[in-house]
Motif scaffolding. Structure first.
Motif, PDB file in Angstrom:
ATOM      1  N   LEU A 289     -14.859  -3.589   6.732  1.00 35.12           N
ATOM      2  CA  LEU A 289     -13.538  -3.598   7.352  1.00 35.12           C
ATOM      3  C   LEU A 289     -13.237  -2.263   8.028  1.00 35.12           C
ATOM      4  CD1 LEU A 289     -11.501  -5.438   4.557  1.00 35.12           C
ATOM      5  CD2 LEU A 289     -12.156  -6.355   6.799  1.00 35.12           C
ATOM      6  N   VAL A 290     -13.555  -1.173   7.365  1.00 34.63           N
ATOM      7  CA  VAL A 290     -13.329   0.147   7.964  1.00 34.63           C
ATOM      8  C   VAL A 290     -14.108   0.271   9.273  1.00 34.63           C
ATOM      9  CG1 VAL A 290     -13.867   2.603   7.678  1.00 34.63           C
ATOM     10  CG2 VAL A 290     -12.695   1.370   5.852  1.00 34.63           C
ATOM     11  N   GLN A 291     -15.349  -0.233   9.270  1.00 34.09           N
ATOM     12  CA  GLN A 291     -16.166  -0.176  10.478  1.00 34.09           C
ATOM     13  C   GLN A 291     -15.561  -1.014  11.609  1.00 34.09           C
ATOM     14  OE1 GLN A 291     -19.374   1.626  10.636  1.00 34.09           O
ATOM     15  NE2 GLN A 291     -18.262   2.497   8.935  1.00 34.09           N
ATOM     16  N   LEU A 292     -14.939  -2.121  11.281  1.00 29.14           N
ATOM     17  CA  LEU A 292     -14.378  -2.994  12.307  1.00 29.14           C
ATOM     18  C   LEU A 292     -13.238  -2.330  13.067  1.00 29.14           C
ATOM     19  CD1 LEU A 292     -14.408  -6.473  10.518  1.00 29.14           C
ATOM     20  CD2 LEU A 292     -15.801  -5.754  12.472  1.00 29.14           C
TER      21      LEU A 292
ATOM     22  N   CYS B 223      -9.360 -10.649   2.349  1.00 27.11           N
ATOM     23  CA  CYS B 223      -9.236  -9.543   3.305  1.00 27.11           C
ATOM     24  C   CYS B 223      -7.927  -8.783   3.079  1.00 27.11           C
ATOM     25  CB  CYS B 223      -9.314 -10.060   4.735  1.00 27.11           C
ATOM     26  SG  CYS B 223     -10.969 -10.583   5.214  1.00 27.11           S
ATOM     27  N   SER B 224      -6.847  -9.508   2.811  1.00 27.51           N
ATOM     28  CA  SER B 224      -5.559  -8.866   2.565  1.00 27.51           C
ATOM     29  C   SER B 224      -5.641  -7.936   1.359  1.00 27.51           C
ATOM     30  CB  SER B 224      -4.482  -9.923   2.343  1.00 27.51           C
ATOM     31  OG  SER B 224      -3.231  -9.322   2.095  1.00 27.51           O
ATOM     32  N   TYR B 225      -6.279  -8.404   0.296  1.00 23.71           N
ATOM     33  CA  TYR B 225      -6.441  -7.588  -0.914  1.00 23.71           C
ATOM     34  C   TYR B 225      -7.195  -6.296  -0.604  1.00 23.71           C
ATOM     35  CZ  TYR B 225      -8.337  -5.949  -5.335  1.00 23.71           C
ATOM     36  OH  TYR B 225      -8.708  -5.152  -6.389  1.00 23.71           O
ATOM     37  N   HIS B 226      -8.302  -6.420   0.116  1.00 26.48           N
ATOM     38  CA  HIS B 226      -9.119  -5.238   0.393  1.00 26.48           C
ATOM     39  C   HIS B 226      -8.471  -4.314   1.420  1.00 26.48           C
ATOM     40  CE1 HIS B 226     -12.442  -6.200  -2.199  1.00 26.48           C
ATOM     41  NE2 HIS B 226     -12.502  -7.426  -1.702  1.00 26.48           N
ATOM     42  N   LEU B 227      -7.713  -4.868   2.358  1.00 23.68           N
ATOM     43  CA  LEU B 227      -6.972  -4.024   3.300  1.00 23.68           C
ATOM     44  C   LEU B 227      -5.919  -3.203   2.559  1.00 23.68           C
ATOM     45  CD1 LEU B 227      -6.548  -6.562   6.234  1.00 23.68           C
ATOM     46  CD2 LEU B 227      -7.801  -4.391   6.352  1.00 23.68           C
ATOM     47  N   ASN B 228      -5.236  -3.819   1.615  1.00 23.64           N
ATOM     48  CA  ASN B 228      -4.236  -3.090   0.840  1.00 23.64           C
ATOM     49  C   ASN B 228      -4.884  -1.998  -0.011  1.00 23.64           C
ATOM     50  OD1 ASN B 228      -1.313  -4.125   1.077  1.00 23.64           O
ATOM     51  ND2 ASN B 228      -2.502  -6.003   1.049  1.00 23.64           N
ATOM     52  N   THR B 229      -6.082  -2.263  -0.524  1.00 26.03           N
ATOM     53  CA  THR B 229      -6.794  -1.236  -1.288  1.00 26.03           C
ATOM     54  C   THR B 229      -7.161  -0.062  -0.380  1.00 26.03           C
ATOM     55  OG1 THR B 229      -7.695  -2.889  -2.806  1.00 26.03           O
ATOM     56  CG2 THR B 229      -8.813  -0.750  -2.727  1.00 26.03           C
ATOM     57  N   LEU B 230      -7.654  -0.352   0.810  1.00 26.22           N
ATOM     58  CA  LEU B 230      -7.986   0.713   1.758  1.00 26.22           C
ATOM     59  C   LEU B 230      -6.742   1.527   2.110  1.00 26.22           C
ATOM     60  CD1 LEU B 230     -10.409  -1.227   4.126  1.00 26.22           C
ATOM     61  CD2 LEU B 230     -11.032   0.664   2.587  1.00 26.22           C
ATOM     62  N   ALA B 231      -5.611   0.854   2.263  1.00 22.46           N
ATOM     63  CA  ALA B 231      -4.368   1.551   2.585  1.00 22.46           C
ATOM     64  C   ALA B 231      -3.924   2.444   1.431  1.00 22.46           C
ATOM     65  CB  ALA B 231      -3.277   0.537   2.927  1.00 22.46           C
TER      66      ALA B 231
END
Length: 199
Positions: free
Chosen positions: A26-29, A52-60
């Motif tokens: 996701l970070v690469q995208l 994807c929502s879960y992992h985006l929130n973790t990255l945030a």
């Protein structure tokens, strides 16, 4: 994705958070699309919107991405919070836990890179000749001092980052420009004696 003057990630929890194949993907995208929702990430990765929502929130949570604008009530658009994600496996500023997390992240990043390179070479023959012929892969062995190797690493990084501005600002991209992966790497090669192979 180191830049010419990188800020090193030294927090072990942040390193562990990024050391997940989907989060790294996701970070690469975000290098390809400046803003994305969980739905768009799901389209590009084949994962579910919820995942994807879960992992985006973790990255945030660890500062790798941030909200791009106010939510429209259905989905939140995200953008990269930094174009500089750099770490040292076992390097300065890392305790034992951090060093282990950095090695895990390095493994995830290298696996992803190897997969993308293999995919490129599989489809290279289907690209237009001008694009296929513009790419290449090379390797060399150089006998250097630590100072010379440090200079070479810096010079390669600066060369690879010469088009950074275009990644951040689409208006600066010339017509027909496409995203190209530019990889630089310097590492110590084991000697034949160290390998014990005699080769």
């Amino acid at each position: 994705m180191a830049r010419s003057d990188p800020t090193w990630i030294t927090d072990s929890t942040a390193l562990r958070a990024l050391a997940h194949p989907l989060r790294w993907q996701l970070v690469q995208l975000f290098d390809l699309e400046p803003t994305m929702t969980a739905t768009r990430c799901a389209e590009l990765t084949g994962e579910s919107v919820g995942t994807c929502s879960y992992h985006l929130n973790t990255l945030a949570r660890y500062g790798f991405i941030e909200p791009a604008s106010a939510s429209n009530g259905r989905e939140k658009p995200w953008r990269s919070a930094s174009h500089d994600i750099s770490w040292r496996a076992g390097g300065e500023g890392l305790d034992d836990e951090g060093a282990m997390a950095a090695v895990a992240l390095s493994d995830v990043a290298m696996d992803d890179l190897a997969g993308q390179l293999k995919a490129w070479f599989r489809r290279r023959s289907r690209e237009a000749p001008e694009w296929a012929d513009a790419t290449g892969l090379s390797e060399a062995v150089a006998y250097v001092t630590p100072e010379e190797l440090a200079d070479l690493t810096r010079e390669l990084r600066e060369l690879a980052n010469r088009f950074d501005e275009r990644a951040r600002d689409a208006s600066k991209r010339p017509p027909g420009a496409r995203p190209a992966r530019i990889i630089t790497s310097t590492s110590l090669r084991r000697s034949a004696e160290e390998d014990g192979s005699g080769a």
